[in-house]
Design a protein around this motif. Structure first.
Motif, PDB file in Angstrom:
ATOM      1  N   PHE A  72      -3.738 -17.475 -28.361  1.00  0.00           N
ATOM      2  CA  PHE A  72      -5.080 -17.758 -28.878  1.00  0.00           C
ATOM      3  C   PHE A  72      -5.526 -16.681 -29.867  1.00  0.00           C
ATOM      4  O   PHE A  72      -6.128 -16.988 -30.893  1.00  0.00           O
ATOM      5  N   TYR A  73      -5.243 -15.420 -29.561  1.00  0.00           N
ATOM      6  CA  TYR A  73      -5.662 -14.323 -30.446  1.00  0.00           C
ATOM      7  C   TYR A  73      -4.931 -14.409 -31.780  1.00  0.00           C
ATOM      8  O   TYR A  73      -5.527 -14.179 -32.840  1.00  0.00           O
ATOM      9  N   TYR A  74      -3.660 -14.750 -31.731  1.00  0.00           N
ATOM     10  CA  TYR A  74      -2.879 -14.874 -32.959  1.00  0.00           C
ATOM     11  C   TYR A  74      -3.438 -15.986 -33.840  1.00  0.00           C
ATOM     12  O   TYR A  74      -3.603 -15.811 -35.059  1.00  0.00           O
ATOM     13  N   LYS A  75      -3.766 -17.117 -33.228  1.00  0.00           N
ATOM     14  CA  LYS A  75      -4.315 -18.238 -33.999  1.00  0.00           C
ATOM     15  C   LYS A  75      -5.706 -17.923 -34.536  1.00  0.00           C
ATOM     16  O   LYS A  75      -6.061 -18.304 -35.656  1.00  0.00           O
ATOM     17  N   ALA A  76      -6.515 -17.219 -33.737  1.00  0.00           N
ATOM     18  CA  ALA A  76      -7.893 -16.922 -34.132  1.00  0.00           C
ATOM     19  C   ALA A  76      -7.970 -15.905 -35.256  1.00  0.00           C
ATOM     20  O   ALA A  76      -8.975 -15.852 -35.978  1.00  0.00           O
ATOM     21  N   THR A  77      -6.922 -15.083 -35.403  1.00  0.00           N
ATOM     22  CA  THR A  77      -6.963 -14.028 -36.421  1.00  0.00           C
ATOM     23  C   THR A  77      -6.069 -14.328 -37.618  1.00  0.00           C
ATOM     24  O   THR A  77      -5.764 -13.426 -38.414  1.00  0.00           O
ATOM     25  N   LYS A  78      -5.677 -15.568 -37.792  1.00  0.00           N
ATOM     26  CA  LYS A  78      -4.830 -15.923 -38.930  1.00  0.00           C
ATOM     27  C   LYS A  78      -5.549 -15.671 -40.250  1.00  0.00           C
ATOM     28  O   LYS A  78      -6.719 -16.007 -40.403  1.00  0.00           O
ATOM     29  N   ASP A  79      -4.820 -15.092 -41.198  1.00  0.00           N
ATOM     30  CA  ASP A  79      -5.399 -14.857 -42.522  1.00  0.00           C
ATOM     31  C   ASP A  79      -5.040 -15.999 -43.458  1.00  0.00           C
ATOM     32  O   ASP A  79      -4.521 -17.040 -43.023  1.00  0.00           O
ATOM     33  N   ALA A  80      -5.304 -15.804 -44.732  1.00  0.00           N
ATOM     34  CA  ALA A  80      -5.060 -16.869 -45.711  1.00  0.00           C
ATOM     35  C   ALA A  80      -3.587 -17.233 -45.804  1.00  0.00           C
ATOM     36  O   ALA A  80      -3.234 -18.351 -46.178  1.00  0.00           O
ATOM     37  N   GLU A  81      -2.726 -16.286 -45.474  1.00  0.00           N
ATOM     38  CA  GLU A  81      -1.282 -16.549 -45.538  1.00  0.00           C
ATOM     39  C   GLU A  81      -0.733 -17.131 -44.233  1.00  0.00           C
ATOM     40  O   GLU A  81       0.462 -17.357 -44.104  1.00  0.00           O
ATOM     41  N   GLY A  82      -1.635 -17.355 -43.267  1.00  0.00           N
ATOM     42  CA  GLY A  82      -1.211 -17.947 -42.004  1.00  0.00           C
ATOM     43  C   GLY A  82      -0.646 -16.970 -41.008  1.00  0.00           C
ATOM     44  O   GLY A  82      -0.044 -17.366 -40.011  1.00  0.00           O
ATOM     45  N   LYS A  83      -0.829 -15.658 -41.265  1.00  0.00           N
ATOM     46  CA  LYS A  83      -0.336 -14.634 -40.347  1.00  0.00           C
ATOM     47  C   LYS A  83      -1.489 -14.095 -39.501  1.00  0.00           C
ATOM     48  O   LYS A  83      -2.541 -13.735 -40.035  1.00  0.00           O
ATOM     49  N   GLY A  84      -1.282 -14.034 -38.185  1.00  0.00           N
ATOM     50  CA  GLY A  84      -2.303 -13.528 -37.291  1.00  0.00           C
ATOM     51  C   GLY A  84      -1.944 -12.172 -36.720  1.00  0.00           C
ATOM     52  O   GLY A  84      -0.864 -11.635 -36.991  1.00  0.00           O
ATOM     53  N   LYS A  85      -2.869 -11.623 -35.946  1.00  0.00           N
ATOM     54  CA  LYS A  85      -2.642 -10.339 -35.281  1.00  0.00           C
ATOM     55  C   LYS A  85      -2.219 -10.575 -33.837  1.00  0.00           C
ATOM     56  O   LYS A  85      -2.519 -11.613 -33.259  1.00  0.00           O
ATOM     57  N   ARG A  86      -1.560  -9.591 -33.273  1.00  0.00           N
ATOM     58  CA  ARG A  86      -1.098  -9.684 -31.891  1.00  0.00           C
ATOM     59  C   ARG A  86      -1.998  -8.857 -30.978  1.00  0.00           C
ATOM     60  O   ARG A  86      -2.303  -7.704 -31.287  1.00  0.00           O
ATOM     61  N   LEU A  87      -2.402  -9.452 -29.885  1.00  0.00           N
ATOM     62  CA  LEU A  87      -3.208  -8.733 -28.900  1.00  0.00           C
ATOM     63  C   LEU A  87      -2.339  -7.750 -28.128  1.00  0.00           C
ATOM     64  O   LEU A  87      -2.755  -6.626 -27.840  1.00  0.00           O
ATOM     65  N   PHE A  88      -1.119  -8.163 -27.812  1.00  0.00           N
ATOM     66  CA  PHE A  88      -0.143  -7.319 -27.136  1.00  0.00           C
ATOM     67  C   PHE A  88       1.060  -7.118 -28.048  1.00  0.00           C
ATOM     68  O   PHE A  88       1.303  -7.925 -28.952  1.00  0.00           O
ATOM     69  N   LYS A  89       1.808  -6.062 -27.811  1.00  0.00           N
ATOM     70  CA  LYS A  89       3.011  -5.841 -28.605  1.00  0.00           C
ATOM     71  C   LYS A  89       3.992  -6.981 -28.405  1.00  0.00           C
ATOM     72  O   LYS A  89       4.730  -7.357 -29.322  1.00  0.00           O
ATOM     73  N   MET A  90       3.984  -7.537 -27.206  1.00  0.00           N
ATOM     74  CA  MET A  90       4.782  -8.722 -26.887  1.00  0.00           C
ATOM     75  C   MET A  90       4.288  -9.279 -25.564  1.00  0.00           C
ATOM     76  O   MET A  90       3.827  -8.519 -24.704  1.00  0.00           O
ATOM     77  N   ALA A  91       4.313 -10.584 -25.435  1.00  0.00           N
ATOM     78  CA  ALA A  91       3.931 -11.233 -24.178  1.00  0.00           C
ATOM     79  C   ALA A  91       5.162 -11.913 -23.575  1.00  0.00           C
ATOM     80  O   ALA A  91       6.058 -12.333 -24.308  1.00  0.00           O
ATOM     81  N   PRO A  92       5.210 -12.029 -22.236  1.00  0.00           N
ATOM     82  CA  PRO A  92       4.230 -11.617 -21.215  1.00  0.00           C
ATOM     83  C   PRO A  92       4.012 -10.104 -21.180  1.00  0.00           C
ATOM     84  O   PRO A  92       4.754  -9.353 -21.804  1.00  0.00           O
ATOM     85  N   ILE A  93       3.052  -9.691 -20.376  1.00  0.00           N
ATOM     86  CA  ILE A  93       2.599  -8.314 -20.405  1.00  0.00           C
ATOM     87  C   ILE A  93       3.673  -7.316 -19.971  1.00  0.00           C
ATOM     88  O   ILE A  93       3.626  -6.141 -20.374  1.00  0.00           O
ATOM     89  N   HIS A  94       4.651  -7.751 -19.174  1.00  0.00           N
ATOM     90  CA  HIS A  94       5.700  -6.794 -18.798  1.00  0.00           C
ATOM     91  C   HIS A  94       6.489  -6.337 -20.025  1.00  0.00           C
ATOM     92  O   HIS A  94       6.954  -5.201 -20.080  1.00  0.00           O
ATOM     93  N   HIS A  95       6.627  -7.212 -21.029  1.00  0.00           N
ATOM     94  CA  HIS A  95       7.296  -6.805 -22.267  1.00  0.00           C
ATOM     95  C   HIS A  95       6.420  -5.833 -23.066  1.00  0.00           C
ATOM     96  O   HIS A  95       6.929  -4.902 -23.698  1.00  0.00           O
ATOM     97  N   HIS A  96       5.115  -6.049 -23.040  1.00  0.00           N
ATOM     98  CA  HIS A  96       4.190  -5.127 -23.712  1.00  0.00           C
ATOM     99  C   HIS A  96       4.324  -3.728 -23.112  1.00  0.00           C
ATOM    100  O   HIS A  96       4.353  -2.719 -23.847  1.00  0.00           O
ATOM    101  N   LEU A  97       4.411  -3.653 -21.799  1.00  0.00           N
ATOM    102  CA  LEU A  97       4.543  -2.359 -21.132  1.00  0.00           C
ATOM    103  C   LEU A  97       5.877  -1.696 -21.475  1.00  0.00           C
ATOM    104  O   LEU A  97       5.942  -0.475 -21.684  1.00  0.00           O
ATOM    105  N   GLU A  98       6.936  -2.507 -21.552  1.00  0.00           N
ATOM    106  CA  GLU A  98       8.238  -1.956 -21.944  1.00  0.00           C
ATOM    107  C   GLU A  98       8.184  -1.353 -23.340  1.00  0.00           C
ATOM    108  O   GLU A  98       8.675  -0.252 -23.585  1.00  0.00           O
ATOM    109  N   LEU A  99       7.581  -2.090 -24.278  1.00  0.00           N
ATOM    110  CA  LEU A  99       7.494  -1.617 -25.658  1.00  0.00           C
ATOM    111  C   LEU A  99       6.513  -0.468 -25.801  1.00  0.00           C
ATOM    112  O   LEU A  99       6.485   0.203 -26.836  1.00  0.00           O
ATOM    113  N   SER A 100       5.695  -0.252 -24.776  1.00  0.00           N
ATOM    114  CA  SER A 100       4.765   0.881 -24.774  1.00  0.00           C
ATOM    115  C   SER A 100       5.392   2.131 -24.164  1.00  0.00           C
ATOM    116  O   SER A 100       4.720   3.161 -24.038  1.00  0.00           O
ATOM    117  N   GLY A 101       6.659   2.020 -23.752  1.00  0.00           N
ATOM    118  CA  GLY A 101       7.365   3.190 -23.248  1.00  0.00           C
ATOM    119  C   GLY A 101       7.714   3.157 -21.772  1.00  0.00           C
ATOM    120  O   GLY A 101       8.371   4.071 -21.264  1.00  0.00           O
TER     121      GLY A 101
END
Length: 363
Positions: free
Chosen positions: A308-337
């Motif tokens: 939802f966050y990625y879709k809500a933050t899409k710019d003119a080029e169709g690229k959005g922002k990520r709320l987490f580095k990767m989902a599910p959250i266990h991957h976000h924690l891995e990428l956080s160290g």
């Protein structure tokens, strides 16, 4: 000598320690529950738990080489954590020796209780969906199996059939939702929507949790044991079923702990969630199920929030922002160290706390 050195280098002491701690927590809790209930050896919950754990663990040593011979190697997403790429080729579909053993022992130990049989049928239904999904992924040689729509339709069909049987078996009282402080909310026909949602959400959430060595199996074993403790006074047969399945998932973690020798696959993860939800529905413990499923819910919600966050933050080029580095959250924690074992250890601890909260708020 060289092979022995390589084997020693491949061991992960932290993963082994987590497995031992998990076994001690589960075994100690079940033993304490037996003592509290005054259950003797013949009626002990500890015996079926230990038998299912030992049997799945022992069979795993024969099943894993067979899965390798059948070329059941897992394909790893290239857009996932780079550390996971080295896991490519690890056998998957480990659920094929976990779910049947746990459910069969549960039915036998409950003396063919109709409710245990019904939960087994539902669990095996999700097991079959997961099996087809895993098989298609392996056949296509990429991490894509059934289409999301097709998978959801099959899951929904099983959920509707199970809910219909539950009402037939237990009557209209099963449509009530029990909350703490003896609050009862009659749902009537709305029960269908809530119960079907519980089965779909639980099975898919446990599926999403199965992304780190030992995570889904260990948290699932804790949740099943906690559910058994809560329903034991009123539903001893289903409690025995849950204990058998808890033991089978613990036996699987023997082989799935970091570094994993086998993955559960959708075959095992969908069945895990299906069993939890089915028991929760039959025993009118949807509130307890909600608490016990806290880890699984967070995993699923992190994926939903990311989309939802990625879709809500899409710019003119169709690229959005990520709320987490990767989902599910266990991957976000891995990428956080975080290391995989740190993620698993913390999630195990959280699941134990959730069980204690559920025990404190049971009706």
């Amino acid at each position: 000598m060289e092979g022995k050195s390589a084997s020693v280098r491949g061991l992960n002491p932290t993963g082994t320690v987590l497995l031992i701690l998990l076994g001690i927590v589960l075994t100690g809790s079940i033993l304490w529950l037996d003592l509290q209930q005054g259950r003797g050896l013949m009626n002990s919950l500890l015996l079926p738990f230990l038998v299912s754990t030992g049997l799945v663990s022992a069979i795993g040593y024969q099943a894993i080489p067979l899965l390798k011979q059948l070329k059941m190697g897992q394909f790893i997403r290239e857009d996932g954590p780079q550390a996971h790429l080295k896991k490519a080729g690890t056998p998957t579909m480990g659920g094929v020796f976990v779910v049947p053993i746990g459910t069969i022992l549960g039915v036998l130990w409950s003396r063919f209780d109709p409710d245990a049989i019904a939960v087994t049928v539902a669990s095996l239904g999700y097991f079959a969906i997961g099996g087809v999904d895993d098989w298609k992924s392996l056949s296509n040689r990429k991490n894509e199996g059934l289409t999301p729509k097709g998978k959801l339709l099959l899951q929904t069909a099983i959920a509707i059939a199970f809910c219909g049987w539950a009402i037939y078996r237990r009557g209209n009282t099963i449509t009530n939702v029990h909350l703490p402080f003896n609050i009862i909310i009659p749902l009537g026909v709305l029960f269908w929507g809530l119960a079907v949602f519980a089965l779909l959400a639980e099975s898919n959430a446990t599926n999403l949790t199965d992304g780190v060595d030992g995570l889904a199996g260990g948290t699932g074993a804790i949740a099943l044991a906690g559910l058994a403790a809560i329903i034991l006074p009123k539903e001893p047969n289903l409690a025995i079923f849950c204990i058998c399945l808890s033991g089978s998932y613990l036996g699987f973690v023997v082989h799935n702990r970091n570094k994993a020798k086998v993955f559960m696959g959708d075959t095992g993860s969908l069945a895990l969630g299906g069993a939890l939800a089915a028991v929760g529905i039959l025993t009118e413990n949807l509130w307890v199920l909600f608490i016990l499923s806290g880890i699984f819910a967070i995993e699923a919600l992190s994926v939903t929030a990311q989309v939802f966050y990625y879709k809500a933050t899409k710019d003119a080029e169709g690229k959005g922002k990520r709320l987490f580095k990767m989902a599910p959250i266990h991957h976000h924690l891995e990428l956080s160290g975080w290391t995989e074992t740190q993620v698993v250890g913390v999630f195990y601890a959280i699941e134990v706390v959730l069980v204690l909260i559920a025990l404190a708020t049971r009706f």
